[in-house]
Design an enzyme around this catalytic site. Structure first.
Site: not given
Length: 453
Positions: A30-32
């Site tokens: 996923s993301c940051d």
């Protein structure tokens, strides 16, 4: 031309050994998101940044939509469902997977920036098609003139329509709930959701000054504990009805709604969560600027710049939001994968922005497999011109040959030149040339493609 956290784990902070253990489970997917507010920033400006980590073969485009007035009673078709349109939507710049309507991240002409993260909670993931978290990002930007207004928009639409549907362009189901980092020139909000329920925490520069903190990152974890600023009106009653909270003592959102047995990908993401926190911690007070966040987004050792096989960082964004209303906000986008091999290019909201077709993917209309039922039975080539040029250049840069090293250095120098020029203009407060600003993002993309060729 210009271009030639404080963070929390679910219960306590993870120690290094726990992060190492999590890293052996699987590659996170996923993301940051990052934000820094004064006094942690070098100037009186808020810095926002995000990496969008998505399926490796997914193309991310950068699209601009101007202020638009809509007919009364009109509807807007999101990725899967239609909802009521409002009378007037703000101008937005979005970085989005090319197959869907919403966005992974973006900004509007009022200086609001939003990024979202996948999260899994005790609430079962909705199987029916509703609003994607990415739809909510775009809707918040189109309808909110401040971070708090955007939060209210997202929370209201979440309660009305719910969230759900496949989050990748594949017949294989992949769904999740969302957390959001919502930022403007004055403050930041973390909005965390579980189905239709949500809690939000307000973060201001003054709070962080008092706490001797100044930057926050989020990464696939519920981070809000007992410091809840606003919440769904039925949140606590619902938690109590499910047997997750007795009704006595403090209400700890993260502890109550985090899954008892979290998915492997969520546990593995703690590596990035801790890595981002550590990278921010290393910055001296008052030293963070746009280049600092760009460097963090490029960090591969922490996993923040992801290259894990099936998933990679497919797009990146960094924004400078000056607290001086006389200065414009500047938003940098890569529009290409892997920020360690990509160029951040500046965009400024102004009237008559020049279209940039080189970062817009082909449109397939009603023949798009996303629109047909059953969905995702085939795929289309969504690569835009910059993406194709970058594919070839990235292979050259990673070849180990001198030509590749020279090209990589050339692109780094071009980005640095553009960033320094923007920072000089923001520092000097000189008037911006409207014509130059209207062409800015186009010129930068055009220059990048020419160097790749």
């Amino acid at each position: 031309m210009l271009f030639q956290k404080e963070v929390f784990c679910n219960k306590t902070d993870l120690c290094a050994s726990q992060c190492m253990a999590a890293s052996t489970l699987c590659a996170p997917s996923s993301c940051d998101c990052f934000v820094a507010l004064p006094p942690s920033t070098e100037r009186k400006e808020v810095i926002f940044g995000k990496n969008s980590d998505r399926p490796r073969d997914e193309v991310q485009e950068v699209v601009y939509f101007p202020v638009t007035v809509h007919a009364p009673g009109s509807m807007v078709e999101c990725t899967y469902i239609e909802i009521e349109q409002i009378q007037k939507t703000h101008a937005v710049i979005l970085s989005r997977p090319a197959w869907l309507w919403g966005a992974e991240m973006g900004a509007n002409n009022h200086g609001v920036c939003i990024g979202n993260e996948a999260v899994w909670t005790k609430e079962p993931i909705g199987e029916s098609e509703a609003l994607l978290g990415m739809d909510l990002v775009r809707l918040g930007l189109e309808r909110g003139s401040t971070a708090k207004e955007a939060l209210d928009v997202i929370a209201s639409l979440l309660e009305q329509h719910g969230q759900g549907g496949n989050c990748k362009e594949s017949p294989e189901a992949f769904s999740y709930d969302n957390t959001f980092l919502i930022v403007d020139k004055k403050e930041a909000w973390v909005l965390e959701t579980s189905g239709k329920y949500w809690a939000a925490q307000q973060i201001t520069g003054q709070q962080w000054k008092r706490l001797k903190k100044g930057a926050k990152n989020i990464s696939n974890q519920l981070t809000i504990t007992t410091e809840i600023s606003v919440e769904h009106p039925g949140l606590r009653d619902y938690a109590q009805s499910q047997g997750w909270w007795s009704g006595d003592g403090e209400f700890n959102f993260s502890q109550i709604f985090s899954p008892t047995n979290p998915p492997v990908r969520m546990e593995a993401a703690k590596v990035r969560y801790c890595g981002g926190k550590e990278l921010l911690r290393k910055q001296e007070a008052g030293s963070i600027q746009a280049g600092t966040i760009m460097d963090i987004l490029r960090d591969k050792e922490s996993g923040i710049c992801m290259d894990s096989g099936a998933f990679c960082t497919t797009g990146s964004m960094v924004s400078i939001l000056p607290q001086d209303d006389g200065l414009p906000c500047v938003h940098f986008f890569t529009a290409t994968p892997d920020p360690s091999r990509s160029v951040f290019k500046p965009f400024i909201f102004i009237d008559d922005v020049m279209p940039v077709p080189m970062v817009i993917s082909p449109s397939y209309g009603e023949d798009d497999p996303v629109k047909k039922r059953p969905r995702f039975q085939s795929k289309r080539d969504r690569r835009h011109e910059l993406y194709k040029a970058h594919e070839q250049a990235k292979a050259t840069m990673e070849s180990g040959q001198e030509q590749g090293a020279q090209l990589h250095q050339t692109m780094k120098n071009l980005e640095r030149q553009g960033l320094l020029a923007i920072q000089d203009l923001l520092t000097s407060g000189e008037n911006f040339d409207p014509e130059e600003m209207a062409d800015l993002f186009f010129d930068c993309v055009d220059t990048e493609i020419k160097f790749y060729k």
